[in-house]
Design an enzyme around this catalytic site. Structure first.
Site, short mmCIF file in Angstrom:
data_model
loop_
_atom_site.label_atom_id
_atom_site.label_comp_id
_atom_site.label_asym_id
_atom_site.label_seq_id
_atom_site.Cartn_x
_atom_site.Cartn_y
_atom_site.Cartn_z
N ASP A 184 0.85 -1.20 0.00
CA ASP A 184 0.00 0.00 0.00
C ASP A 184 0.89 1.25 0.00
O ASP A 184 2.11 1.15 0.09
CB ASP A 184 -0.96 0.00 1.20
N ASP A 214 0.92 -17.46 -4.71
CA ASP A 214 1.59 -16.38 -5.44
C ASP A 214 0.54 -15.64 -6.25
O ASP A 214 0.51 -15.71 -7.48
CB ASP A 214 2.69 -16.95 -6.33
N GLU A 234 2.00 -10.25 0.44
CA GLU A 234 2.32 -8.83 0.34
C GLU A 234 3.82 -8.68 0.60
O GLU A 234 4.49 -9.65 0.96
CB GLU A 234 1.51 -8.02 1.37
O1 G3I Z 1 0.72 -12.60 16.81
C1 G3I Z 1 -0.50 -13.33 16.73
C2 G3I Z 1 -0.25 -14.75 17.11
O2 G3I Z 1 0.16 -14.82 18.43
C3 G3I Z 1 -1.51 -15.55 16.88
O3 G3I Z 1 -1.25 -16.90 17.11
C4 G3I Z 1 -2.01 -15.37 15.45
C5 G3I Z 1 -3.32 -16.05 15.22
O4 G3I Z 1 -4.08 -15.37 14.28
O5 G3I Z 1 -2.18 -14.01 15.19
C6 G3I Z 1 -1.01 -13.26 15.32
O6 G3I Z 1 -1.33 -11.95 15.04
C7 G3I Z 1 -1.44 -11.59 13.72
C8 G3I Z 1 -0.34 -10.58 13.45
O7 G3I Z 1 -0.52 -10.01 12.22
C9 G3I Z 1 1.05 -11.22 13.48
O8 G3I Z 1 2.04 -10.28 13.25
C10 G3I Z 1 -2.82 -11.01 13.47
O9 G3I Z 1 -3.78 -12.03 13.54
C11 G3I Z 1 -2.86 -10.33 12.15
O10 G3I Z 1 -4.10 -9.69 11.95
C12 G3I Z 1 -1.74 -9.33 12.06
O11 G3I Z 1 -1.64 -8.84 10.80
C13 G3I Z 1 -1.03 -7.57 10.58
C14 G3I Z 1 -1.76 -6.98 9.40
O12 G3I Z 1 -1.16 -5.78 9.04
C15 G3I Z 1 -3.23 -6.73 9.69
O13 G3I Z 1 -3.38 -5.76 10.63
C16 G3I Z 1 0.45 -7.77 10.25
O14 G3I Z 1 1.17 -8.14 11.42
C17 G3I Z 1 1.03 -6.50 9.69
O15 G3I Z 1 2.33 -6.77 9.22
C18 G3I Z 1 0.17 -5.97 8.57
O16 G3I Z 1 0.68 -4.76 8.17
C19 G3I Z 1 0.13 -4.20 7.00
C20 G3I Z 1 -0.37 -2.82 7.36
O17 G3I Z 1 -1.45 -2.93 8.25
C21 G3I Z 1 -0.75 -2.01 6.13
N1 G3I Z 1 0.32 -2.03 5.17
C22 G3I Z 1 0.68 -3.36 4.75
C23 G3I Z 1 1.20 -4.16 5.93
C24 G3I Z 1 1.68 -5.53 5.52
O18 G3I Z 1 0.66 -6.43 5.22
O1 9MR Z 2 -3.67 -3.33 0.14
C1 9MR Z 2 -3.95 -3.47 1.51
C2 9MR Z 2 -2.77 -4.09 2.20
O2 9MR Z 2 -1.66 -3.24 2.13
C3 9MR Z 2 -3.11 -4.41 3.64
O3 9MR Z 2 -2.08 -5.18 4.22
C4 9MR Z 2 -4.40 -5.19 3.71
C5 9MR Z 2 -4.83 -5.46 5.14
O4 9MR Z 2 -5.03 -4.29 5.83
O5 9MR Z 2 -5.43 -4.53 3.05
C6 9MR Z 2 -5.17 -4.31 1.68
O6 9MR Z 2 -6.24 -3.63 1.12
C7 9MR Z 2 -7.40 -4.39 0.90
C8 9MR Z 2 -8.48 -3.97 1.88
O7 9MR Z 2 -8.11 -4.29 3.21
C9 9MR Z 2 -9.79 -4.64 1.53
N1 9MR Z 2 -10.14 -4.38 0.15
C10 9MR Z 2 -9.15 -4.84 -0.80
C11 9MR Z 2 -7.81 -4.18 -0.55
C12 9MR Z 2 -6.76 -4.75 -1.49
O8 9MR Z 2 -7.00 -4.48 -2.77
#
Ligand code: G3I
Ligand code: 9MR
Length: 586
Positions: free
Chosen positions: A184, A554, A563
């Site tokens: 993003d 992929d 991502e």
């Molecule tokens: O850490 C727990 C773990 O203990 C547990 O067993 C497991 C079960 O679901 O969940 C783990 O947590 C997860 C966590 O990532 C791990 O790092 C959460 O469920 C999961 O929702 C969370 O996802 C994060 C995601 O955003 C959604 O919020 C990712 O860490 C994080 O790297 C990712 O970051 C995104 C940004 O929001 C937006 N930009 C892109 C970026 C990369 O995807």
């Molecule tokens: O592109 C977004 C990505 O960077 C984030 O990790 C992800 C979870 O927050 O969300 C992606 O965006 C999606 C959104 O959450 C839901 N609609 C579709 C988007 C991707 O095209």
């Protein structure tokens, strides 16, 4: 009868030979290669047993013969695998592993500096994420593109959640530069913190290596190492995220909603700085304090920068002391303010580790014991693996890194801290020899979370730290197992770094890679990797795996498994750089 039997045998023999000449997806190995003196392992999935060979890629010349190990069952998938260990082969060249009846592997190289290209490529990956600057062909090759967010990030609105007396709602700020966070186009301080902190740590741990670590960026050739120039692109943005009036740091700069899959210069939505948070302030304080000591020797090239970083760090710390409960809770913010903000939350509920990291960095940089005493640096004996939400160990790595120059106050804690860090590393390497893939990564299904590739990379970094503390090569050997994992020795068979390997990630969830019309994705970016919960999280169609270690597709819709993100690339750069720097010790 005899003739028929002979004919049948001949056909079977031919079939075996032909099969042996086919590329087999069942042989998994680091698709880039191996250092001459390091361990060399391929994993053969399935039931093949007996001999294997290493040959030239044309299969004509056998250069090594060995026997597959006994089968080991993968604790996560239940599948059997055997190990082909060809560590004894130390000759430079390009080879394949051949398993009769199975086929041959992708070609790989044995040579010095074998991972240099991955190290350079993964640092260059950050250049491709740069905001506010054109990427011309001279540096970006086929992925040349116009600058993104040139106007948008110099006309950023203060979101109602972020207003302050000096900056009422609607105030326009300039907050250019930085790297896009991931697939993003938003910029998040919390994630920037661990990313820059990890990159700068490579410089602190391996300064000589970093002097010659060149990535062909516009700044290459100036007196500052490229790793620092690249980090500065983001640090300068981070500095603009601090409110000069009170030292607080906005949590993020973002559009309210994620963009479509368009190029950065076409993403023209209005952007906001959103509420200040304690986690943002502390991560900012930590990384600015670290930058302050690193840039001090460059005062001629960067006049005033080091001091500005330290001042910014102290002010952010002081803001955090006054606002310790200001966590970032996006739902609550959206209940109170408009527009709703639906981009990444990075919403940590526990700032105790951010306090530890910030205190450690400020203490080491300023030599002021007050920072050391300000927080409980050792609340318990846990050694949690670093991630964006968990930065305690970054502080510990810094304390042990500067052990010799610490004040007596801290020095008394160091023997125990070192023991605990080594104990953590010992836990990581325990029973690796019993694992199907012989990697530190994946001993537990818990390793396969969103961004699991960074779990592997950060485990590798922890092992490099243990090696630095002990000079015991077993830590280095095990760090390399996770690097091998990232480059192909894993249950998916993919090399997770775009642009590298033979089974490549071609469709990451990365807007420029999707929208640029070029088949190959932007190179040097680390795919998030298998995630047991991915199907529920991104609801992308196409998952067929039944075990967490294979839960990867992929496909660009798979943002929970495919991502890319800066906080995943940074430990990759660290691990690749450290292994290159330490290759003679392997
Ligand atoms: O850490 C727990 C773990 O203990 C547990 O067993 C497991 C079960 O679901 O969940 C783990 O947590 C997860 C966590 O990532 C791990 O790092 C959460 O469920 C999961 O929702 C969370 O996802 C994060 C995601 O955003 C959604 O919020 C990712 O860490 C994080 O790297 C990712 O970051 C995104 C940004 O929001 C937006 N930009 C892109 C970026 C990369 O995807
Ligand atoms: O592109 C977004 C990505 O960077 C984030 O990790 C992800 C979870 O927050 O969300 C992606 O965006 C999606 C959104 O959450 C839901 N609609 C579709 C988007 C991707 O095209």
């Amino acid at each position: 009868m005899l003739r028929q039997t002979l004919a049948a045998l001949f056909i079977t023999f031919c079939a075996l030979v032909v099969r042996a000449q086919e590329l087999s997806p069942l042989i998994r190995l680091n698709q880039i290669g191996f250092y001459p003196n390091a361990a060399k392992i391929a994993i053969v999935v399935g039931d093949a047993a007996g001999e294997f060979q290493v040959t030239t890629p044309d299969l004509k010349k056998v250069v090594f013969k060995g026997t597959l190990s006994a089968a080991r069952q993968n604790a996560i998938s239940g599948k059997n695998a055997r190990t082909a260990d060809f560590s004894g082969l130390k000759t430079a060249g390009t080879f394949v592993v051949v398993v009769p009846g199975v086929g041959h592997s992708y070609p790989f190289e044995i040579k010095n500096d074998v991972h240099r290209a991955v190290a350079i490529g993964s640092l260059k990956g950050f250049y491709y994420q740069r905001i506010s600057i054109d990427l011309p062909p001279q540096y970006a090759g086929a992925w040349s593109r116009p600058a993104g967010h040139v106007q948008e990030d110099t006309h950023v609105l203060v979101h109602p959640s972020a207003v302050s007396p000096g900056r009422p709602e609607g105030t326009v700020l300039s907050s250019p530069r930085g790297w896009y966070d991931a697939g993003d186009y938003n910029k998040y301080i919390v994630n920037s913190g661990i990313t820059v902190g990890t990159l700068l740590s490579l410089y602190e741990d391996f300064p000589q290596f970093c002097q010659q670590f060149e990535t062909n960026i516009p700044e290459s050739g100036n007196k500052i190492p490229d790793l620092l120039d690249e980090s500065l692109w983001n640090l300068r943005w981070m500095l603009t995220m601090q409110d000069p009036a009170d030292g607080g740091v906005y949590h993020k700069l973002t559009n309210p909603r994620f963009d479509g899959m368009i190029m950065p210069d076409k993403a023209n939505k209005e952007r906001y700085v959103v509420q200040k948070s304690v986690t943002a302030a502390l991560d900012f304080a930590a990384v600015m304090a670290q930058a302050g000591r690193i840039f001090k020797p460059f005062s001629r090239e960067l006049p005033g920068l080091a001091d500005s970083c330290v001042t910014a760090a102290v002010r952010a710390w002081e803001w955090a002391r006054k606002n310790p409960n200001q966590l970032y809770r996006q739902n609550e913010i959206n209940e109170k303010f408009d527009p709703d903000v639906l981009s990444g939350e990075y919403g940590d509920r526990d700032a105790s580790d951010e306090w530890i990291w910030a205190a450690a960095e400020l203490y080491v940089t300023t030599r002021d014991d007050a920072y050391y005493k300000a927080v409980n640096l050792f609340p318990d004996e846990k050694m949690p693996l670093p991630s964006w939400a968990q930065v305690r160990l970054l502080g510990y790595y810094t304390l042990v890194r500067f052990e010799k120059s610490l004040s007596p106050l801290a020095r008394k804690d160091l023997p125990k801290l070192k023991k605990q860090l080594i104990g953590f590393a010992d836990g990581l390497i325990l029973d690796v020899d019993k694992q199907a893939y012989q990697t530190v990564m994946g001993k537990s299904a818990q390793d396969y979370i969103w961004g699991s590739s960074a779990v592997a990379a950060n485990q590798g970094v922890a092992l490099i730290q243990a090696y630095r503390l002990t000079s015991d090569k077993k830590y280095l050997r095990n760090a390399l197992t996770n690097f091998d994992y990232l480059l192909g020795r894993n249950a998916t068979g993919y090399c997770f770094v775009t642009g590298f390997g033979d089974k490549q990630v071609m469709n990451p969830h990365h807007r420029p890679s999707v929208a640029d019309g070029i088949e190959a994705p932007v190179p040097g970016l680390l795919s998030g990797g298998p995630n047991g919960n991915a199907p529920k999280q991104d609801k992308c169609a196409g998952y067929t795996a039944s075990s967490a270690d294979e839960m990867f597709i992929d496909s660009s819709c798979s943002y929970a498994s495919n991502e890319i993100a800066i906080n995943w690339n940074a430990p990759l750069v660290y691990l690749a750089g450290a292994l290159e720097a330490l290759q003679k010790a392997q």
